[in-house]
Motif scaffolding. Structure first.
Motif, PDB file in Angstrom:
ATOM      1  N   VAL A 106       9.453 -20.166 -20.688  1.00 55.97           N
ATOM      2  CA  VAL A 106       9.776 -19.732 -21.838  1.00 55.97           C
ATOM      3  C   VAL A 106       9.065 -20.303 -23.005  1.00 55.97           C
ATOM      4  O   VAL A 106       8.388 -19.498 -23.842  1.00 55.97           O
ATOM      5  N   ARG A 107       9.051 -21.562 -22.950  1.00 53.98           N
ATOM      6  CA  ARG A 107       8.093 -22.426 -23.959  1.00 53.98           C
ATOM      7  C   ARG A 107       6.884 -21.911 -24.009  1.00 53.98           C
ATOM      8  O   ARG A 107       6.087 -21.982 -25.168  1.00 53.98           O
ATOM      9  N   ASP A 108       6.050 -21.550 -22.797  1.00 51.27           N
ATOM     10  CA  ASP A 108       4.888 -21.338 -22.732  1.00 51.27           C
ATOM     11  C   ASP A 108       4.759 -19.787 -23.140  1.00 51.27           C
ATOM     12  O   ASP A 108       3.592 -19.241 -23.002  1.00 51.27           O
ATOM     13  N   ASN A 109       5.482 -19.209 -23.792  1.00 51.61           N
ATOM     14  CA  ASN A 109       5.419 -17.895 -24.073  1.00 51.61           C
ATOM     15  C   ASN A 109       5.044 -16.946 -22.825  1.00 51.61           C
ATOM     16  O   ASN A 109       4.301 -15.869 -23.169  1.00 51.61           O
ATOM     17  N   ARG A 135      11.289 -11.308 -24.574  1.00 52.37           N
ATOM     18  CA  ARG A 135      11.950 -12.226 -23.813  1.00 52.37           C
ATOM     19  C   ARG A 135      11.377 -12.330 -22.542  1.00 52.37           C
ATOM     20  O   ARG A 135      10.986 -11.276 -21.997  1.00 52.37           O
ATOM     21  N   PRO A 156      12.754 -23.114 -18.455  1.00 48.31           N
ATOM     22  CA  PRO A 156      12.715 -23.400 -19.885  1.00 48.31           C
ATOM     23  C   PRO A 156      11.285 -23.720 -20.065  1.00 48.31           C
ATOM     24  O   PRO A 156      10.646 -23.124 -21.389  1.00 48.31           O
ATOM     25  N   SER A 157      10.432 -24.246 -19.465  1.00 46.33           N
ATOM     26  CA  SER A 157       8.947 -24.582 -19.730  1.00 46.33           C
ATOM     27  C   SER A 157       8.133 -23.343 -19.637  1.00 46.33           C
ATOM     28  O   SER A 157       7.271 -23.241 -20.529  1.00 46.33           O
TER      29      SER A 157
END
Length: 278
Positions: A233-236, A158, A230-231
């Motif tokens: 998070v989406r970018d790992n 996470r 969130p962006s």
């Protein structure tokens, strides 16, 4: 297996970090040539070791550039890999080399210590981009030890949101991804009863919460982070460091860091740090 890779600039505290992990039960290797990373990890895992910490840096030569690809390969094999990158301001590093009278590993007859540090930053740029970075410029050894322990305990699957307070008069943290400036807000430093306190003390909290400008700026910063988190998070991304700065890093920035940490603690893993209080 849990594998912690420690990298960063010479003189930034890698030895301290490696010692912390050794005390925590990790099998530690200093200055391993990076081409041997996969083989060493496989060998020690087969030998029954499940906690490994390895220090890699410019002493290993140009092969340091291959570290990101090697870590991806290890993760694909199911290894819990974490990359910790330590850095510090150039003037701090120069002072440390001067005090210890140690030679910088890149220092040659044609390079000054300052030039060697600049070259090292350039050589390690690709590694730092993928790591959890810690600016050790203003940290004592005990604080660094605690910060390293905290990183090791985080769930790597996470994103970890780090909210760090700091004082602009001591410089912007090198490890910051986002920086917010709250120096324009009313300053408890000029209230005699509040001056010796910090942004974690209730009288300071009450004072700042009563200020319309403070509430408005908090709402703006909170909304920005909530919208764009969130962006990341989406970018790992594994880590995102949000730095909040006031003049001295004692009142306003500490208050904001504490409040933001509480706000996002139910959504993400959150670490709250106070550089100047440390």
């Amino acid at each position: 297996m849990q594998l912690i890779i420690i990298s960063g600039l010479s003189g930034s505290g890698k030895s301290v970090a490696l010692k912390v992990l050794e005390d925590g039960g990790f099998y530690c290797i200093d200055n391993l040539p990076t081409p041997f990373l996969p083989q060493i990890a496989s060998y020690l895992q087969a030998d029954g070791h499940d906690k490994l910490a390895i220090s890699v840096d410019v002493r290993g030569g140009p092969s340091i550039d291959a570290v990101p690809q090697q870590l991806d390969a290890l993760r694909a094999q199911g290894v819990d890999v974490r990359l910790l990158f330590l850095e510090a301001k150039t003037e701090t590093l120069v002072k440390r080399f001067s005090e210890t009278r140690r030679r910088h590993p890149l220092a040659m007859s044609s390079l000054t210590v300052t030039e060697a540090i600049a070259l090292e930053r350039e050589m390690l740029a690709s590694v730092g981009d993928f790591a959890h970075r810690i600016d050790t410029s203003d940290l004592n050894s005990n604080t660094l030890r605690n910060w390293v322990k905290t990183v090791v305990d985080m769930d790597q699957s996470r994103l970890t949101l780090i909210v760090e307070s700091f004082g602009f008069k001591h410089g912007i943290p090198l490890d910051a991804d986002l920086v917010f400036d709250v120096r324009s807000l009313p300053n408890p430093h000029y209230v005699p009863d509040l001056k010796p306190l910090t942004g974690r003390d209730q009288p300071v909290v009450d004072f700042l919460k009563a200020q319309t400008e403070v509430c408005a700026m908090y709402d703006d910063i909170e909304s920005y982070i909530a919208r764009w988190l969130p962006s990341f998070v989406r970018d790992n991304r594994s880590y995102l460091t949000v730095a909040i700065g006031c003049t001295g890093g004692q009142h306003r920035s500490v208050y904001f860091a504490e409040q933001l940490g509480k706000r996002f603690s139910n959504e993400q893993q959150v670490i709250v740090r106070h550089r100047e209080l440390a």
